[in-house]
Design a protein around this motif. Structure first.
Motif, mmCIF file in Angstrom:
data_model
loop_
_atom_site.group_PDB
_atom_site.id
_atom_site.type_symbol
_atom_site.label_atom_id
_atom_site.label_comp_id
_atom_site.label_asym_id
_atom_site.label_seq_id
_atom_site.Cartn_x
_atom_site.Cartn_y
_atom_site.Cartn_z
ATOM 1 N N HIS A 129 2.032 10.245 -1.186
ATOM 2 C CA HIS A 129 3.265 9.900 -1.892
ATOM 3 C C HIS A 129 3.392 10.538 -3.272
ATOM 4 O O HIS A 129 4.407 10.349 -3.943
ATOM 5 N N GLU A 138 10.947 1.839 4.032
ATOM 6 C CA GLU A 138 10.689 3.251 4.335
ATOM 7 C C GLU A 138 9.319 3.675 3.831
ATOM 8 O O GLU A 138 8.540 4.326 4.553
ATOM 9 N N GLU A 182 5.825 4.859 5.873
ATOM 10 C CA GLU A 182 5.181 6.131 5.543
ATOM 11 C C GLU A 182 3.697 5.940 5.246
ATOM 12 O O GLU A 182 2.853 6.688 5.757
ATOM 13 N N THR A 220 1.668 5.124 8.283
ATOM 14 C CA THR A 220 1.467 6.328 9.092
ATOM 15 C C THR A 220 0.384 7.209 8.487
ATOM 16 O O THR A 220 -0.462 7.750 9.204
#
Length: 355
Positions: free
Chosen positions: A26, A141, A145, A148
């Protein structure tokens, strides 16, 4: 919900062969591991239980945040995986600053840290030569992420797709049911992240709690508040006069009496109608985004709009826990997670009682 399709396959599927894995975290950094990580240290609070759920085991988790550890000790995850009680929780100093000495001692192949908080949070990890994965937090969201990313890092991609599909399916179902709700038909909801020594309320800016309250057919009582969180006083709560109050599950000694016995808060619509609830504590605390969030959404929706939602929460919980942890919940387990002894008599709560 389709999550039951996972039970016999994904949890016990063998991990993929040891090949290099690469993904982007991120902060936009490319993370490359020579093989799926077998030793992971997690500094962000919610990630410890998420890693356990994705892997179906505790073997890879070698260090966690002390607040994550307290959720395991207080909740059912410590019963399902008693060995998790022995995982070190001193890899971080206060405010998520990494404890490099302890990280070196547990020798992780991957360290997970918050993104966007500056070099004091990142540099000690990378300067120690440790692999780093950063995550951002606060939206559905972002949650999907980083879940995952974690599955990729552990070489368990077969686990994550069905879990994401479950979240998307529940979200879509709830959006469809509340699509025609007028604002005046949405109860005003106040979530208190802190309620004992001070009151800390959720705003609307990048706030996950406000998002799923809207998803469940509510609206934020603090919608005029600037920012995502703010310390407030009882007079402000009285001015907002919420229809529903959700109390956090972080404060272990917090009970409904904090609202029901307060001379001012007890006069709110929420208290007067019996719509004050403490957030459940399951495999993790149901307040923030985590691997069990669809259960949070369904619990919330059934409470806000029993006219629109009739999820069989106990059945949904049994399926989810079998999938996430390979555990068969008992009625007593569910009662404990939902605080049935404390709040079984609150408005609309009898729907969650064992048959």
């Amino acid at each position: 919900m389709r999550l039951h399709l996972l039970v016999c396959t994904a949890l016990f599927a063998p991990p993929l062969a040891a090949e290099p894995v690469t993904f982007t975290d991120h902060e936009g950094r490319e993370v490359t591991l020579p093989a799926p990580a077998q030793r992971i240290a997690s500094i962000p609070i919610p990630m410890a239980s998420t890693l356990i759920a994705i892997d179906g085991a505790t073997d890879r988790l070698v260090g966690m945040n002390p607040t994550a550890k307290s959720a395991i000790m207080e909740g059912i995850l410590g019963q399902i995986f008693p060995e998790a009680r022995d995982i070190p929780s001193d890899i971080t100093a206060p405010n998520f600053i990494p404890n490099v000495e302890e990280l070196a001692r547990v020798n992780p192949e991957l360290v997970i840290q918050w993104a966007g908080r500056g070099p004091d949070y990142i540099d000690p990890i990378t300067n120690a030569g440790l692999n780093l994965m950063t995550i951002r937090y606060g939206s559905e969201e972002l949650t999907r992420e980083y879940m995952t990313m974690a599955a990729t890092a552990m070489g368990r991609p077969e686990r994550i797709a069905p879990l994401i599909e479950w979240r998307a399916e529940v979200q879509a179902d709830m959006e469809a049911r509340t699509a025609g709700l007028a604002d005046e038909d949405r109860p005003s909801v106040l979530y208190l992240l802190r309620a004992m020594d001070n009151l800390r309320a959720s705003g609307t800016e990048n706030n996950y709690n406000a998002w799923y309250h809207m998803l469940a057919g509510g609206r934020n009582a603090a919608e005029d508040m600037v920012g995502g969180w703010a310390d407030i006083n009882v007079e402000q709560v009285a001015t907002w006069n919420p229809d529903v109050i959700f109390l956090n599950s972080f404060e272990a000694d917090l009970t409904l009496d904090r609202i029901m016995n307060d001379p001012i808060l007890s006069l709110t619509n929420a208290a007067q109608s019996g719509r004050v609830y403490k957030m459940p504590l399951g495999g993790y605390r149901w307040d923030p985004p985590n691997q069990e969030s669809p259960l949070t959404w369904m619990w919330t929706a059934n409470l806000l709009h029993p006219d629109l939602f009739d999820y069989d929460l106990r059945a949904e919980m049994r399926t989810a826990y079998q999938v996430l942890y390979g555990h068969d919940l008992t009625d007593a387990d569910i009662d404990e997670i939902l605080w049935m002894d404390m709040q079984g008599g609150q408005a609309n709560y009898a729907q969650f009682a064992a048959p």
